[in-house]
Motif scaffolding. Structure first.
Motif, mmCIF file in Angstrom:
data_model
loop_
_atom_site.group_PDB
_atom_site.id
_atom_site.type_symbol
_atom_site.label_atom_id
_atom_site.label_comp_id
_atom_site.label_asym_id
_atom_site.label_seq_id
_atom_site.Cartn_x
_atom_site.Cartn_y
_atom_site.Cartn_z
ATOM 1 N N MET A 1 41.151 27.250 42.789
ATOM 2 C CA MET A 1 40.108 27.907 43.578
ATOM 3 C C MET A 1 39.723 29.231 42.943
ATOM 4 S SD MET A 1 41.275 27.175 47.523
ATOM 5 C CE MET A 1 43.018 26.885 47.205
ATOM 6 N N SER A 2 38.430 29.476 42.829
ATOM 7 C CA SER A 2 37.942 30.723 42.256
ATOM 8 C C SER A 2 37.303 31.584 43.336
ATOM 9 C CB SER A 2 36.906 30.436 41.167
ATOM 10 O OG SER A 2 36.322 31.641 40.704
ATOM 11 N N PHE A 3 37.645 32.856 43.322
ATOM 12 C CA PHE A 3 37.063 33.803 44.267
ATOM 13 C C PHE A 3 36.335 34.918 43.523
ATOM 14 C CE2 PHE A 3 40.159 31.536 46.717
ATOM 15 C CZ PHE A 3 39.621 31.471 47.993
ATOM 16 N N THR A 4 35.818 34.585 42.350
ATOM 17 C CA THR A 4 35.080 35.550 41.543
ATOM 18 C C THR A 4 33.918 36.129 42.344
ATOM 19 O OG1 THR A 4 35.663 34.342 39.531
ATOM 20 C CG2 THR A 4 33.813 35.883 39.392
ATOM 21 N N ASP A 5 33.788 37.438 42.299
ATOM 22 C CA ASP A 5 32.741 38.193 42.995
ATOM 23 C C ASP A 5 32.932 38.259 44.508
ATOM 24 O OD1 ASP A 5 31.432 38.732 40.575
ATOM 25 O OD2 ASP A 5 30.291 36.867 40.695
ATOM 26 N N GLN A 6 34.038 37.726 45.019
ATOM 27 C CA GLN A 6 34.352 37.855 46.437
ATOM 28 C C GLN A 6 35.116 39.158 46.670
ATOM 29 O OE1 GLN A 6 34.132 34.786 49.052
ATOM 30 N NE2 GLN A 6 32.360 34.963 47.714
ATOM 31 N N VAL A 7 34.853 39.807 47.789
ATOM 32 C CA VAL A 7 35.545 41.044 48.154
ATOM 33 C C VAL A 7 36.462 40.751 49.330
ATOM 34 C CG1 VAL A 7 35.290 43.416 48.955
ATOM 35 C CG2 VAL A 7 33.643 42.466 47.327
ATOM 36 N N VAL A 8 37.749 41.043 49.140
ATOM 37 C CA VAL A 8 38.773 40.694 50.119
ATOM 38 C C VAL A 8 39.489 41.950 50.606
ATOM 39 C CG1 VAL A 8 40.840 39.315 50.547
ATOM 40 C CG2 VAL A 8 39.137 38.523 48.880
ATOM 41 N N VAL A 9 39.604 42.098 51.914
ATOM 42 C CA VAL A 9 40.359 43.193 52.524
ATOM 43 C C VAL A 9 41.638 42.619 53.121
ATOM 44 C CG1 VAL A 9 40.373 45.003 54.286
ATOM 45 C CG2 VAL A 9 38.258 44.482 53.049
ATOM 46 N N VAL A 10 42.781 43.209 52.769
ATOM 47 C CA VAL A 10 44.069 42.753 53.284
ATOM 48 C C VAL A 10 44.792 43.925 53.922
ATOM 49 C CG1 VAL A 10 46.263 41.624 52.764
ATOM 50 C CG2 VAL A 10 44.231 41.069 51.402
ATOM 51 N N THR A 11 45.115 43.833 55.207
ATOM 52 C CA THR A 11 45.882 44.899 55.858
ATOM 53 C C THR A 11 47.373 44.603 55.744
ATOM 54 O OG1 THR A 11 45.909 43.884 58.067
ATOM 55 C CG2 THR A 11 43.993 45.256 57.497
ATOM 56 N N GLY A 12 48.176 45.648 55.830
ATOM 57 C CA GLY A 12 49.617 45.474 55.666
ATOM 58 C C GLY A 12 49.948 44.960 54.284
ATOM 59 N N ALA A 13 49.240 45.482 53.265
ATOM 60 C CA ALA A 13 49.306 44.911 51.915
ATOM 61 C C ALA A 13 50.275 45.617 50.985
ATOM 62 C CB ALA A 13 47.906 44.913 51.287
ATOM 63 N N ALA A 14 51.044 46.568 51.481
ATOM 64 C CA ALA A 14 51.922 47.336 50.591
ATOM 65 C C ALA A 14 53.125 46.535 50.115
ATOM 66 C CB ALA A 14 52.392 48.612 51.292
ATOM 67 N N GLN A 15 53.526 45.539 50.884
ATOM 68 C CA GLN A 15 54.733 44.793 50.533
ATOM 69 C C GLN A 15 54.724 43.438 51.221
ATOM 70 O OE1 GLN A 15 57.935 47.242 51.962
ATOM 71 N NE2 GLN A 15 57.173 47.284 54.055
ATOM 72 N N GLY A 16 55.726 42.629 50.907
ATOM 73 C CA GLY A 16 55.931 41.360 51.589
ATOM 74 C C GLY A 16 54.760 40.403 51.494
ATOM 75 N N ILE A 17 54.460 39.734 52.607
ATOM 76 C CA ILE A 17 53.398 38.739 52.631
ATOM 77 C C ILE A 17 52.057 39.354 52.259
ATOM 78 C CG2 ILE A 17 52.048 37.248 54.161
ATOM 79 C CD1 ILE A 17 54.645 36.608 55.654
ATOM 80 N N VAL A 27 44.389 37.405 41.355
ATOM 81 C CA VAL A 27 44.556 36.418 40.282
ATOM 82 C C VAL A 27 43.414 35.407 40.303
ATOM 83 C CG1 VAL A 27 45.994 34.501 39.479
ATOM 84 C CG2 VAL A 27 47.053 36.666 40.114
ATOM 85 N N ALA A 28 42.915 35.089 41.508
ATOM 86 C CA ALA A 28 41.824 34.124 41.652
ATOM 87 C C ALA A 28 40.459 34.749 41.378
ATOM 88 C CB ALA A 28 41.853 33.507 43.050
ATOM 89 N N GLY A 29 40.437 36.013 40.997
ATOM 90 C CA GLY A 29 39.194 36.649 40.580
ATOM 91 C C GLY A 29 38.521 37.554 41.582
ATOM 92 N N ALA A 30 39.116 37.734 42.763
ATOM 93 C CA ALA A 30 38.495 38.567 43.794
ATOM 94 C C ALA A 30 38.708 40.058 43.541
ATOM 95 C CB ALA A 30 39.056 38.197 45.166
ATOM 96 N N LYS A 31 37.856 40.840 44.143
ATOM 97 C CA LYS A 31 38.040 42.285 44.212
ATOM 98 C C LYS A 31 38.767 42.560 45.522
ATOM 99 C CE LYS A 31 33.612 42.724 41.841
ATOM 100 N NZ LYS A 31 32.180 43.127 41.983
ATOM 101 N N VAL A 32 39.907 43.225 45.431
ATOM 102 C CA VAL A 32 40.789 43.317 46.585
ATOM 103 C C VAL A 32 40.933 44.760 47.058
ATOM 104 C CG1 VAL A 32 43.038 42.699 47.517
ATOM 105 C CG2 VAL A 32 42.059 41.330 45.677
ATOM 106 N N VAL A 33 40.824 44.920 48.368
ATOM 107 C CA VAL A 33 41.076 46.218 49.001
ATOM 108 C C VAL A 33 42.375 46.100 49.778
ATOM 109 C CG1 VAL A 33 40.223 47.970 50.608
ATOM 110 C CG2 VAL A 33 38.605 46.671 49.181
ATOM 111 N N LEU A 34 43.388 46.846 49.354
ATOM 112 C CA LEU A 34 44.694 46.826 50.008
ATOM 113 C C LEU A 34 44.747 47.975 51.010
ATOM 114 C CD1 LEU A 34 45.103 45.973 46.805
ATOM 115 C CD2 LEU A 34 47.484 45.804 47.513
ATOM 116 N N ALA A 35 45.095 47.666 52.243
ATOM 117 C CA ALA A 35 45.202 48.682 53.291
ATOM 118 C C ALA A 35 46.615 48.694 53.838
ATOM 119 C CB ALA A 35 44.203 48.406 54.409
ATOM 120 N N ASP A 36 47.140 49.889 54.052
ATOM 121 C CA ASP A 36 48.478 49.998 54.605
ATOM 122 C C ASP A 36 48.713 51.421 55.070
ATOM 123 O OD1 ASP A 36 51.071 47.921 54.222
ATOM 124 O OD2 ASP A 36 51.604 49.987 54.705
#
Length: 249
Positions: A1-17, A27-36
């Motif tokens: 699966m490719s997520f190129t050019d997709q913007v992803v927000v993940v909360t609780g992203a500092a560790q674990g799941i 890795v799948a090509g997305a731009k990721v916003v990590l929130a914690d």
């Protein structure tokens, strides 16, 4: 699966799941916003993704605070101009007797686990509905929404509420092309699997305890742009434990 050019927000992203989910999207090509809430750990997680060639930023966020969630979404829009996927992963637990659990502790669990899902989804959806293909929201519930151990009232209530919130928002946001699903993990070992006992694995019909990547792959499936017929569902990922009958000797 490719997520190129997709913007992803993940909360609780500092560790674990949460960190595993963020890394999988990168890795799948997305731009990721990590929130914690944890600034040092969150910044380090984002830096690790960039060091591996991915694109990621970190935004410190206390999901119990509406203004922090609003800032998270605003910062994402300022940086990337769109939001395609939101993973509401942040959560806390309190194992405490219902005789002793305080109102403040109850509210802290419910506000962190449930209210944050609604607030973040509400704010992100305002922008997702402007996208040509809408968006995808994934909420992290738990098998404890369906089965319990003693002294888990606040946590179980919060995860049950997340399941209900998920199908309610799926119905409300469907007309805007926004799909809303949730995942109910079972035992996901975020530490060292090697330190577990054989019987820990053997009690699962799948033959092993889960690991964060099991949840990451589920997120990729649920948010894949091609899976437009998957919404309002709860995906149980527990190695079969909730389907196993257990009898006392």
């Amino acid at each position: 699966m490719s997520f190129t050019d997709q913007v992803v927000v993940v909360t609780g992203a500092a560790q674990g799941i949460g960190r595993s989910v963020a890394e999988a999207y990168a890795v799948a090509g997305a731009k990721v916003v990590l929130a914690d809430f944890q600034e040092a750990e969150g910044a380090a997680a984002a830096a690790s993704i960039r060091n591996e060639g991915g694109e990621a930023i970190f935004v410190q966020c206390d999901v119990r605070k509406e203004k922090d969630i609003a800032n998270l979404i605003q910062t994402t829009m300022e940086e990337y101009k769109q939001i395609n996927i939101l993973v509401n992963n942040a959560g806390v637990a309190r194992w405490k007797s219902p005789y002793e659990l305080t109102l403040e502790e109850w509210d802290d669990v419910l506000n962190t686990n449930v209210r944050s899902c609604f607030l973040a989804s509400r704010e992100a959806a305002k922008h997702m509905k402007q996208n040509e293909h809408g968006g995808s929201i994934i909420n992290m519930a738990s098998t404890r929404a369906f089965m319990s151990e003693p002294e888990t009232e606040a946590y179980a209530a919060s995860k049950g509420a997340i399941v209900a919130l998920t199908h309610a928002m799926a119905v409300s946001l469907g007309k805007d092309g926004i799909r809303v699903n949730c995942i109910s993990p079972g035992w996901i070992e975020t530490g060292s699997v090697d330190e577990l006992k054989p019987e820990d694995h053997e009690q699962h019909p799948a033959g092993r305890v889960g690991v964060p990547s099991d949840i990451s792959r589920a997120c990729l499936y649920l948010s894949d742009p091609g899976n437009t017929f998957v919404t309002g569902t709860n995906l149980m990922i527990d190695g079969g434990m909730t389907r196993k009958m257990i009898y006392e000797d």
